[in-house]
Write a protein that holds these residues in place. Structure first.
Motif, PDB file in Angstrom:
ATOM      1  N   THR A   1      -1.143  -0.252  -5.338  1.00 41.07           N
ATOM      2  CA  THR A   1      -2.008  -0.931  -6.308  1.00 41.07           C
ATOM      3  C   THR A   1      -2.415   0.002  -7.444  1.00 41.07           C
ATOM      4  O   THR A   1      -2.485  -0.424  -8.604  1.00 41.07           O
ATOM      5  N   THR A   2      -2.644   1.288  -7.133  1.00 41.94           N
ATOM      6  CA  THR A   2      -3.076   2.217  -8.192  1.00 41.94           C
ATOM      7  C   THR A   2      -1.957   2.484  -9.204  1.00 41.94           C
ATOM      8  O   THR A   2      -2.230   2.785 -10.348  1.00 41.94           O
TER       9      THR A   2
ATOM     10  N   PRO B   1      -0.944  -4.222  -0.839  1.00 40.06           N
ATOM     11  CA  PRO B   1      -1.179  -2.882  -0.284  1.00 40.06           C
ATOM     12  C   PRO B   1      -1.557  -2.872   1.193  1.00 40.06           C
ATOM     13  O   PRO B   1      -1.623  -1.796   1.792  1.00 40.06           O
TER      14      PRO B   1
ATOM     15  N   VAL C   1      -8.290  -2.976  -3.657  1.00 39.69           N
ATOM     16  CA  VAL C   1      -7.806  -2.840  -2.271  1.00 39.69           C
ATOM     17  C   VAL C   1      -8.884  -3.239  -1.248  1.00 39.69           C
ATOM     18  O   VAL C   1      -8.611  -4.039  -0.349  1.00 39.69           O
TER      19      VAL C   1
ATOM     20  N   ASP D   1      -7.335   3.956 -10.813  1.00 39.81           N
ATOM     21  CA  ASP D   1      -8.409   4.181  -9.854  1.00 39.81           C
ATOM     22  C   ASP D   1      -9.142   2.882  -9.466  1.00 39.81           C
ATOM     23  O   ASP D   1      -9.583   2.711  -8.328  1.00 39.81           O
TER      24      ASP D   1
ATOM     25  N   SER E   1      -4.484   0.302   4.358  1.00 42.58           N
ATOM     26  CA  SER E   1      -3.975   0.043   3.001  1.00 42.58           C
ATOM     27  C   SER E   1      -3.130   1.217   2.515  1.00 42.58           C
ATOM     28  O   SER E   1      -3.377   2.370   2.875  1.00 42.58           O
TER      29      SER E   1
ATOM     30  N   GLN F   1      -1.632   6.090   4.024  1.00 42.29           N
ATOM     31  CA  GLN F   1      -2.389   4.883   4.399  1.00 42.29           C
ATOM     32  C   GLN F   1      -3.801   5.246   4.861  1.00 42.29           C
ATOM     33  O   GLN F   1      -3.996   6.288   5.481  1.00 42.29           O
TER      34      GLN F   1
ATOM     35  N   ASP G   1      -2.844   2.530  -0.806  1.00 43.58           N
ATOM     36  CA  ASP G   1      -3.499   2.361  -2.116  1.00 43.58           C
ATOM     37  C   ASP G   1      -2.533   2.540  -3.290  1.00 43.58           C
ATOM     38  O   ASP G   1      -2.676   1.881  -4.328  1.00 43.58           O
ATOM     39  N   GLU G   2      -1.562   3.415  -3.122  1.00 39.98           N
ATOM     40  CA  GLU G   2      -0.609   3.739  -4.183  1.00 39.98           C
ATOM     41  C   GLU G   2       0.094   2.487  -4.739  1.00 39.98           C
ATOM     42  O   GLU G   2       0.392   2.408  -5.924  1.00 39.98           O
TER      43      GLU G   2
ATOM     44  N   ALA H   1      -7.841   1.256  -6.318  1.00 42.01           N
ATOM     45  CA  ALA H   1      -8.250   1.796  -5.008  1.00 42.01           C
ATOM     46  C   ALA H   1      -9.728   1.544  -4.733  1.00 42.01           C
ATOM     47  O   ALA H   1     -10.117   1.251  -3.604  1.00 42.01           O
ATOM     48  N   ARG H   2     -10.561   1.666  -5.790  1.00 43.41           N
ATOM     49  CA  ARG H   2     -12.011   1.518  -5.581  1.00 43.41           C
ATOM     50  C   ARG H   2     -12.405   0.068  -5.338  1.00 43.41           C
ATOM     51  O   ARG H   2     -13.292  -0.210  -4.560  1.00 43.41           O
TER      52      ARG H   2
END
Ligand SMILES: Cc1cc2nc3c(=O)[nH]c(=O)nc-3n(C[C@H](O)[C@H](O)[C@H](O)COP(=O)(O)O)c2cc1C
Length: 247
Positions: A179-180, A112, A192, A185, A174, A235, A176-177, A188-189
């Motif tokens: 990885t999510t 990401p 990443v 969630d 990053s 991003q 995040d999408e 992202a939390r």
């Protein structure tokens, strides 16, 4: 003890399996690149090829860890393209061609992290000032916009001096999408930001090995930094690393 020779059928099966795994790896590698790269979003003009990164050094990893410090003042000497390329390779370079796996680990190999480089006027020998994006797959920089934006970036980073006095700033963002979509969630939390940490430590240790100076900067206005580097809406910036020659 007698050892039986493998039958012709066993040998053929093994060869077929080997060929299938090679094909799978090649396809998976392409798939990984396609998913985690933003190469299609930007023009292919203004591309700077970076020299191949060194894989050997006289500085041991133990020495680099022992000496690593956050360093906030920089010599005026410009960086070389080779030094910049080496830092970017350590942060996100592709270290296994077949799979596309990179220098820093990534949950699910989804990669990401995107790196932008803010280059000041006369800061890197032979490189125009501006904001560049690093392309790990081809080890290149793509020029996104021209001009020295270090003073704007410093203002966005709570007026912290190193952001403007360093010849370059590596901005770690990053998507995040990426990885999510697999981890929800939690991706992202947790994953990443963890990955930004891996990338950051690699930058610190590579800087130490090259006798450059850097500091991780986490205090800044997210939207302002994203706007300055021209990061797309999906991003978010996580870190800024001002980098320069050691005084
Ligand atoms: C998540 C994070 C955010 C940080 N943000 C800043 C920052 O905004 N400005 C700064 O000067 N240093 C920042 N630092 C660097 C720390 O101040 C530094 O790591 C700490 O003082 C320990 O010193 P050392 O890195 O030399 O061991 C940050 C470090 C981390 C890990």
């Amino acid at each position: 003890m007698t050892i039986e020779r493998p039958s012709r059928r066993t040998i053929v099966t093994a060869l077929v399996l080997l060929a299938l795994s090679a094909v799978f790896n090649a396809v998976f590698g392409l798939f990984t690149f396609g998913r985690s790269d933003d190469d299609t979003r930007e023009s292919t003009t203004n591309i700077v090829s970076l020299p191949e990164a060194n894989k050997e050094s006289d500085v041991s990893v133990e020495r680099a860890i022992a000496n690593r410090r956050s360093r906030r003042t920089y010599d005026e000497r410009p960086l070389t393209v080779a030094e910049l390329g080496q830092l970017l390779w350590a942060a996100q370079g592709v270290t296994e061609r077949l799979t596309g796996h990179r220098a820093a680990p990534s949950a699910g190999a989804l990669y990401p992290i995107e790196l932008y480089v803010v280059v000041g006027t006369g800061s890197v020998t032979g490189l125009e000032d501006g904001v560049y994006r690093y392309r790990p797959k081809t080890h290149e920089l793509v020029l996104g916009q021209t001009g020295d934006v270090r003073s704007e970036l410093r203002a966005a980073a709570l007026d912290q001096d190193p952001v403007e006095t360093a010849p370059v700033d590596i901005v770690v963002c990053s998507v995040d999408e990426r990885t999510t979509q697999k981890y929800g969630d939690r991706g992202a939390r947790r994953y990443v930001p963890m990955e930004a940490g891996h990338v950051g430590e690699n930058i610190y240790l590579q800087a130490e090995s090259l006798r450059l100076s850097t500091v991780s900067i986490g205090a800044f206005g997210d939207q302002r930094v994203a706007d300055i580097v021209g990061a797309p809406e999906d991003q978010r910036p996580l870190y800024i690393f001002p980098v320069g020659a050691r005084i």
